[in-house]
Design a protein around this motif. Structure first.
Motif, PDB file in Angstrom:
ATOM      1  N   LEU A  51     -13.611  13.646 -22.025  1.00 13.25           N
ATOM      2  CA  LEU A  51     -13.291  14.260 -20.729  1.00 13.25           C
ATOM      3  C   LEU A  51     -12.490  13.360 -19.785  1.00 13.25           C
ATOM      4  O   LEU A  51     -11.500  13.811 -19.203  1.00 13.25           O
ATOM      5  N   PRO A  52     -12.845  12.093 -19.607  1.00 14.90           N
ATOM      6  CA  PRO A  52     -12.059  11.263 -18.689  1.00 14.90           C
ATOM      7  C   PRO A  52     -10.602  11.126 -19.121  1.00 14.90           C
ATOM      8  O   PRO A  52      -9.690  11.103 -18.289  1.00 14.90           O
ATOM      9  N   PHE A  53     -10.375  11.073 -20.422  1.00 11.97           N
ATOM     10  CA  PHE A  53      -9.020  10.913 -20.928  1.00 11.97           C
ATOM     11  C   PHE A  53      -8.227  12.214 -20.844  1.00 11.97           C
ATOM     12  O   PHE A  53      -7.031  12.209 -20.567  1.00 11.97           O
ATOM     13  N   VAL A  54      -8.893  13.329 -21.050  1.00 11.10           N
ATOM     14  CA  VAL A  54      -8.238  14.631 -20.884  1.00 11.10           C
ATOM     15  C   VAL A  54      -7.864  14.837 -19.415  1.00 11.10           C
ATOM     16  O   VAL A  54      -6.765  15.328 -19.112  1.00 11.10           O
ATOM     17  N   ALA A  55      -8.745  14.436 -18.513  1.00  9.78           N
ATOM     18  CA  ALA A  55      -8.436  14.534 -17.080  1.00  9.78           C
ATOM     19  C   ALA A  55      -7.234  13.655 -16.738  1.00  9.78           C
ATOM     20  O   ALA A  55      -6.328  14.073 -15.998  1.00  9.78           O
ATOM     21  N   GLY A  56      -7.210  12.447 -17.273  1.00 12.49           N
ATOM     22  CA  GLY A  56      -6.068  11.558 -17.050  1.00 12.49           C
ATOM     23  C   GLY A  56      -4.783  12.129 -17.604  1.00 12.49           C
ATOM     24  O   GLY A  56      -3.716  12.037 -16.974  1.00 12.49           O
ATOM     25  N   THR A  84      -3.228   8.742 -18.710  1.00 14.05           N
ATOM     26  CA  THR A  84      -4.347   8.988 -19.618  1.00 14.05           C
ATOM     27  C   THR A  84      -5.188   7.724 -19.777  1.00 14.05           C
ATOM     28  O   THR A  84      -6.423   7.763 -19.688  1.00 14.05           O
ATOM     29  N   VAL A  85      -4.519   6.602 -19.984  1.00 11.38           N
ATOM     30  CA  VAL A  85      -5.231   5.336 -20.168  1.00 11.38           C
ATOM     31  C   VAL A  85      -5.916   4.890 -18.882  1.00 11.38           C
ATOM     32  O   VAL A  85      -7.125   4.636 -18.858  1.00 11.38           O
ATOM     33  N   VAL A  86      -5.165   4.799 -17.795  1.00 14.55           N
ATOM     34  CA  VAL A  86      -5.706   4.255 -16.547  1.00 14.55           C
ATOM     35  C   VAL A  86      -6.825   5.132 -15.992  1.00 14.55           C
ATOM     36  O   VAL A  86      -7.917   4.645 -15.679  1.00 14.55           O
ATOM     37  N   LEU A  91     -12.456   6.592 -15.128  1.00 12.98           N
ATOM     38  CA  LEU A  91     -13.450   7.667 -15.007  1.00 12.98           C
ATOM     39  C   LEU A  91     -14.648   7.513 -15.945  1.00 12.98           C
ATOM     40  O   LEU A  91     -15.684   8.127 -15.714  1.00 12.98           O
ATOM     41  N   ARG A  92     -14.516   6.713 -16.989  1.00 12.01           N
ATOM     42  CA  ARG A  92     -15.634   6.541 -17.930  1.00 12.01           C
ATOM     43  C   ARG A  92     -16.929   6.122 -17.228  1.00 12.01           C
ATOM     44  O   ARG A  92     -17.958   6.772 -17.399  1.00 12.01           O
ATOM     45  N   VAL A  97     -20.165   7.712 -19.221  1.00  8.60           N
ATOM     46  CA  VAL A  97     -19.959   7.788 -20.673  1.00  8.60           C
ATOM     47  C   VAL A  97     -19.595   6.444 -21.278  1.00  8.60           C
ATOM     48  O   VAL A  97     -19.265   6.373 -22.458  1.00  8.60           O
ATOM     49  N   GLY A  98     -19.637   5.402 -20.500  1.00 11.68           N
ATOM     50  CA  GLY A  98     -19.360   4.080 -21.057  1.00 11.68           C
ATOM     51  C   GLY A  98     -18.732   3.158 -20.043  1.00 11.68           C
ATOM     52  O   GLY A  98     -18.349   3.568 -18.948  1.00 11.68           O
ATOM     53  N   GLY A  99     -18.652   1.917 -20.457  1.00 12.51           N
ATOM     54  CA  GLY A  99     -18.050   0.902 -19.612  1.00 12.51           C
ATOM     55  C   GLY A  99     -16.593   0.703 -19.967  1.00 12.51           C
ATOM     56  O   GLY A  99     -15.984   1.507 -20.667  1.00 12.51           O
ATOM     57  N   VAL A 100     -16.061  -0.414 -19.487  1.00  6.59           N
ATOM     58  CA  VAL A 100     -14.656  -0.721 -19.736  1.00  6.59           C
ATOM     59  C   VAL A 100     -14.557  -2.178 -20.185  1.00  6.59           C
ATOM     60  O   VAL A 100     -14.268  -3.058 -19.385  1.00  6.59           O
ATOM     61  N   GLU A 101     -14.824  -2.399 -21.433  1.00  7.37           N
ATOM     62  CA  GLU A 101     -14.637  -3.725 -22.012  1.00  7.37           C
ATOM     63  C   GLU A 101     -13.144  -3.958 -22.204  1.00  7.37           C
ATOM     64  O   GLU A 101     -12.385  -3.012 -22.457  1.00  7.37           O
TER      65      GLU A 101
END
Length: 130
Positions: A51-56, A84-86, A91-92, A97-101
């Motif tokens: 979902l966060p990537f689809v929104a991006g 999409t990436v940023v 939004l993750r 739905v997760g962190g940002v390593e």
């Protein structure tokens, strides 16, 4: 007095194949990620992770006005990819739905860049050969 001329109608290609192409890139990224990390493989989980990537992606299409020339690398491809990436990474954590390593951010950037820009590059080569 000149004769009236018929209006010139531009040749347009449908937008949906490009939108589907980008969406497939995001879905494949999400499915491969959930499988490789052995997280829940049910459809709801995959949809939530994606979902966060689809929104991006949606925001990127709007910002680039990608429907005007959706298969072009610039601006449609690059702006859609960057958004999409940023936004996906931003939004993750917001959606839980997760962190940002850093390693995840690198893999995300590379995978989506290769796929989202890659299909456009192939399409441009095919169009040039015609």
């Amino acid at each position: 007095m000149s004769a009236p001329t018929a209006p010139v109608v531009p040749v347009t290609r449908p937008v949906w194949p490009a939108a589907v192409g980008d969406l497939v890139c995001v879905v494949v990224f999400t499915v491969v990620g959930t499988i490789s990390h052995a997280t829940s493989g049910d459809l709801g989980h995959v949809a939530l992770v994606g979902l966060p990537f689809v929104a991006g992606l949606a925001v990127g299409w709007l910002v680039a006005r990608a429907w005007r020339a959706p298969a072009r690398l610039w601006p449609a491809g690059v702006v859609a990819w960057c958004a999409t990436v940023v936004l996906g990474l931003a939004l993750r954590p917001v959606l839980g739905v997760g962190g940002v390593e850093v390693s995840f951010a690198v893999v995300t950037t590379v995978f989506l860049g290769v796929t989202m820009l890659g299909w456009r590059a192939v399409a441009a080569l095919v169009a040039r050969r015609r």
